[in-house]
Write a protein that holds these residues in place. Structure first.
Motif, mmCIF file in Angstrom:
data_model
loop_
_atom_site.group_PDB
_atom_site.id
_atom_site.type_symbol
_atom_site.label_atom_id
_atom_site.label_comp_id
_atom_site.label_asym_id
_atom_site.label_seq_id
_atom_site.Cartn_x
_atom_site.Cartn_y
_atom_site.Cartn_z
ATOM 1 N N THR A 133 -35.381 7.070 17.665
ATOM 2 C CA THR A 133 -34.126 6.409 18.024
ATOM 3 C C THR A 133 -34.263 5.592 19.302
ATOM 4 O OG1 THR A 133 -33.446 8.429 19.178
ATOM 5 C CG2 THR A 133 -32.712 8.155 16.889
ATOM 6 N N ALA A 134 -35.287 5.892 20.123
ATOM 7 C CA ALA A 134 -35.476 5.181 21.390
ATOM 8 C C ALA A 134 -36.398 3.980 21.264
ATOM 9 C CB ALA A 134 -36.020 6.133 22.458
ATOM 10 N N GLY A 135 -37.189 3.926 20.192
ATOM 11 C CA GLY A 135 -38.105 2.804 20.037
ATOM 12 C C GLY A 135 -39.208 3.118 19.044
ATOM 13 N N ILE A 136 -40.260 2.310 19.080
ATOM 14 C CA ILE A 136 -41.386 2.432 18.155
ATOM 15 C C ILE A 136 -42.676 2.554 18.955
ATOM 16 C CG2 ILE A 136 -42.697 1.289 16.320
ATOM 17 C CD1 ILE A 136 -40.133 -0.110 15.480
ATOM 18 N N PRO A 240 -39.692 -0.237 23.384
ATOM 19 C CA PRO A 240 -38.376 0.385 23.574
ATOM 20 C C PRO A 240 -37.270 -0.386 22.868
ATOM 21 C CG PRO A 240 -39.048 -0.786 25.562
ATOM 22 C CD PRO A 240 -40.228 -0.820 24.631
ATOM 23 N N LYS A 241 -36.319 0.359 22.340
ATOM 24 C CA LYS A 241 -35.206 -0.248 21.610
ATOM 25 C C LYS A 241 -34.248 -0.975 22.542
ATOM 26 C CE LYS A 241 -31.504 0.923 18.338
ATOM 27 N NZ LYS A 241 -30.846 2.021 17.573
ATOM 28 N N ASP A 242 -34.071 -0.458 23.766
ATOM 29 C CA ASP A 242 -33.066 -1.008 24.672
ATOM 30 C C ASP A 242 -33.602 -2.136 25.538
ATOM 31 O OD1 ASP A 242 -34.778 0.450 26.208
ATOM 32 O OD2 ASP A 242 -33.245 1.575 27.300
ATOM 33 N N SER A 243 -34.772 -2.684 25.231
ATOM 34 C CA SER A 243 -35.343 -3.770 26.029
ATOM 35 C C SER A 243 -34.604 -5.071 25.773
ATOM 36 C CB SER A 243 -36.822 -3.944 25.675
ATOM 37 O OG SER A 243 -37.345 -5.120 26.271
ATOM 38 N N ARG A 274 -39.655 -6.308 27.152
ATOM 39 C CA ARG A 274 -40.723 -5.470 27.697
ATOM 40 C C ARG A 274 -41.704 -5.043 26.606
ATOM 41 N NH1 ARG A 274 -36.305 -2.661 29.769
ATOM 42 N NH2 ARG A 274 -36.936 -0.738 28.688
ATOM 43 N N ARG A 275 -41.679 -5.734 25.483
ATOM 44 C CA ARG A 275 -42.529 -5.372 24.356
ATOM 45 C C ARG A 275 -43.716 -6.332 24.267
ATOM 46 N NH1 ARG A 275 -37.307 -6.253 22.655
ATOM 47 N NH2 ARG A 275 -36.026 -4.402 22.247
ATOM 48 N N LEU A 276 -44.911 -5.818 24.452
ATOM 49 C CA LEU A 276 -46.127 -6.625 24.326
ATOM 50 C C LEU A 276 -46.403 -6.865 22.846
ATOM 51 C CD1 LEU A 276 -48.641 -7.891 25.714
ATOM 52 C CD2 LEU A 276 -49.777 -5.677 25.388
ATOM 53 N N VAL A 277 -46.400 -8.130 22.442
ATOM 54 C CA VAL A 277 -46.565 -8.442 21.022
ATOM 55 C C VAL A 277 -47.826 -9.239 20.724
ATOM 56 C CG1 VAL A 277 -44.107 -8.314 20.475
ATOM 57 C CG2 VAL A 277 -45.064 -10.464 21.294
ATOM 58 N N SER A 278 -48.473 -9.789 21.756
ATOM 59 C CA SER A 278 -49.680 -10.575 21.525
ATOM 60 C C SER A 278 -50.505 -10.617 22.796
ATOM 61 C CB SER A 278 -49.303 -11.996 21.076
ATOM 62 O OG SER A 278 -50.456 -12.786 20.876
#
Length: 400
Positions: A133-136, A240-243, A274-278
Motif C-alpha cells: 500500500t506504500a509503494g513498489i 513510494p506511492k506518495d512521491s 523520487r522514483r528512479l526510472v532510468s
C-alpha cells in the motif's frame, strides 16, 4: 501469458521442415512440410509480426490505441481512468486505475487467445516485484543468489563496496591472462543485474571494457563485485506511492578517468518524483580537453534520454516539458545557455550541441546542483564507504 504466442503469427519466408517422428505421412514418406505458422526454434520467429499485428487489430477493435514511441504498449482511456497493456514477446503486463477495466481485458484475452492469467505481478524477466500500500519494491535477490551459486561464490568473503576506492583499473598488458570465457560469462550475468542495481553499474561497465584480453587484476575486480553482492544481496529500488510526479534528471562525468586512452565516463539518471526510472553509464567516444567539455557531453547524452522519456510519457497522458537537468558544473550550464560558438566550444562535435536547441525550445532546463548532492556521481567513479553508502540511499535504493 500466451500458451502458444508464436502459433498466432504467420511467417513471411518460405520454410520447410522434415516430417517429425511419429507424424510421418505413409503416403508421402519422402516429402517435407511447408511451415505456415511461426514456431519456437525458428531463427525468424521472434521477429515475425503476425502475432503482434493480430494482437494490435484485436485491441484496436476494442478501443485501445498503440503507443506512438513504444509499439508494444497499448492504451485505453475511459474519462479519467486509464488501462495500460505492455507486451514482451509472449508475456503481457497490464494494469489500470479501474478494476473493471482489468477484468474486461482478462476476459477479452481468454476469449480471443489461449491466455492464462498469472495474477498480481510478482516476478517478470528476472525482476522481483513486491507491491504494498506504500509503494513498489523491485529487486533481483533471487538472481543474485543464483549467480553466486553458479560461480561457486557461496562462501566468498563479503565486501562493503563493489570496487576499492581510488584504485585504477587499466589494460595491465603485462598481467597474467585468465579464462576469457569465464570472465565474459561473469560480466554478462552482472550486466543483467544492473537492471535493478545502479550501485554496481559503474564498476560492471568498467570491468566490461577488458573482455578481449582479461587479466588477473580484472578478474580480482569482478570478484570484488560478487563479494559486494554477497554483502548486499537484497538491495533494490523503492518506488513510494506518495512521491510527487514530475520528471527531472541528473548528469555527471568524471574527467579523463580511463588511464589508457584518457576518455571520460558519462553518467545520468532520470526520476519521476523520487522514483528512479532510468540510469546510464557510458564511456565517452571523444577525448575531452577539459572537465567542462566532459560534463557537456554527458549532459547532451542525458538530454537525449530525457527527450525520449518526454515523448514516451505523452502516451500516458503526461506532458513534462522544460524538464530540469541538474549539473554540478557551472561552465557547462553557461555553454548550454549560450547559443554562440566560441573558441572554447567550436572543437566539440556538432551532435553534442543539440542540447542548446532543446534549451531554447524549453524542452529542458539546466540547473546547478552541488557536487555533494549529485546522485549521478554514483555512475561515474568509485568512492570510499561513507560517500558510497550515502549515494546508494540518495539515488533511491534500500533493503526490503
Amino acid at each position: 501469458m500466451s500458451k502458444s504466442a508464436f502459433l498466432y503469427g504467420n511467417i513471411t519466408e518460405e520454410v520447410y521442415v522434415k516430417q517429425p517422428p511419429g507424424f510421418e505421412d505413409p503416403a508421402h514418406p519422402n516429402k517435407v512440410y511447408i511451415v505456415v505458422k511461426a514456431l519456437y526454434g525458428l531463427q525468424s520467429s521472434p521477429q515475425e509480426q503476425g502475432m503482434n499485428e493480430l494482437f494490435h487489430f484485436t485491441l484496436k477493435h476494442h478501443g485501445y490505441r498503440r503507443g506512438a514511441i513504444d509499439k508494444t504498449l497499448f492504451i485505453k482511456k475511459d474519462r479519467r481512468d486509464i488501462m495500460l497493456v505492455q507486451v514482451y514477446v509472449d508475456d503481457i503486463i497490464f494494469g489500470s486505475t479501474k478494476s473493471s477495466m482489468v477484468k474486461d481485458f482478462e476476459d477479452l484475452m481468454q476469449k480471443e487467445f489461449k491466455m492464462s492469467s498469472m495474477g498480481e505481478l510478482t516476478f517478470f524477466l528476472g525482476l522481483q516485484v513486491k507491491q504494498t500500500t506504500a509503494g513498489i519494491f523491485l529487486s533481483q535477490d533471487k538472481y543474485v543468489k543464483d549467480i553466486l551459486n553458479k560461480f561457486d561464490f557461496r562462501t566468498i568473503k563479503p565486501a562493503s563496496t563493489p570496487i576499492e576506492a581510488h584504485k585504477s583499473l587499466g589494460k595491465d598488458e603485462e598481467g597474467e591472462d585468465v579464462d576469457v570465457h569465464l570472465y565474459r560469462s561473469m560480466i554478462g550475468c552482472l550486466m543483467y543485474l544492473t537492471a535493478s542495481r545502479p550501485d554496481i553499474m559503474f564498476v560492471v561497465c568498467l570491468c566490461a571494457r577488458f573482455q578481449v584480453t582479461p587479466k588477473v587484476s580484472h578478474m580480482h575486480a569482478v570478484k570484488r563485485i560478487f563479494r559486494y553482492l554477497k554483502h548486499q544481496p537484497k538491495l533494490g529500488l523503492w518506488y513510494p506511492k506518495d512521491s510527487p510526479f514530475h520528471l527531472e534528471a541528473f548528469s555527471d562525468s568524471d574527467y579523463a578517468g580511463d588511464n589508457h586512452d584518457r576518455r571520460s565516463t558519462s553518467g545520468g539518471c532520470q526520476y519521476l518524483g523520487r522514483r528512479l526510472v532510468s540510469w546510464q553509464c557510458k564511456k565517452q567516444t571523444i577525448v575531452a580537453i577539459s572537465s567542462t567539455e566532459a560534463e557537456y557531453v554527458a549532459a547532451a547524452s542525458c538530454c537525449a534520454q530525457v527527450l525520449w522519456m518526454q515523448n514516451q510519457l505523452l502516451d500516458y497522458g503526461f506532458n513534462f516539458m522544460n524538464t530540469e537537468i541538474h549539473i554540478d558544473n557551472e561552465s557547462t550550464i553557461c555553454i548550454v545557455k549560450n547559443p554562440v560558438l566560441h573558441s572554447k566550444t567550436k572543437h566539440i562535435q556538432i551532435r553534442h550541441h543539440f542540447i542548446r536547441d532543446c534549451y531554447e525550445q524549453r524542452l529542458i532546463n539546466v540547473v546547478k546542483v552541488h557536487t555533494d548532492d549529485n546522485v549521478a556521481d554514483l555512475l561515474t567513479k568509485d568512492f570510499d564507504l561513507a560517500r558510497f553508502n550515502f549515494l546508494v540511499v540518495t539515488i533511491g535504493m534500500m533493503n526490503p
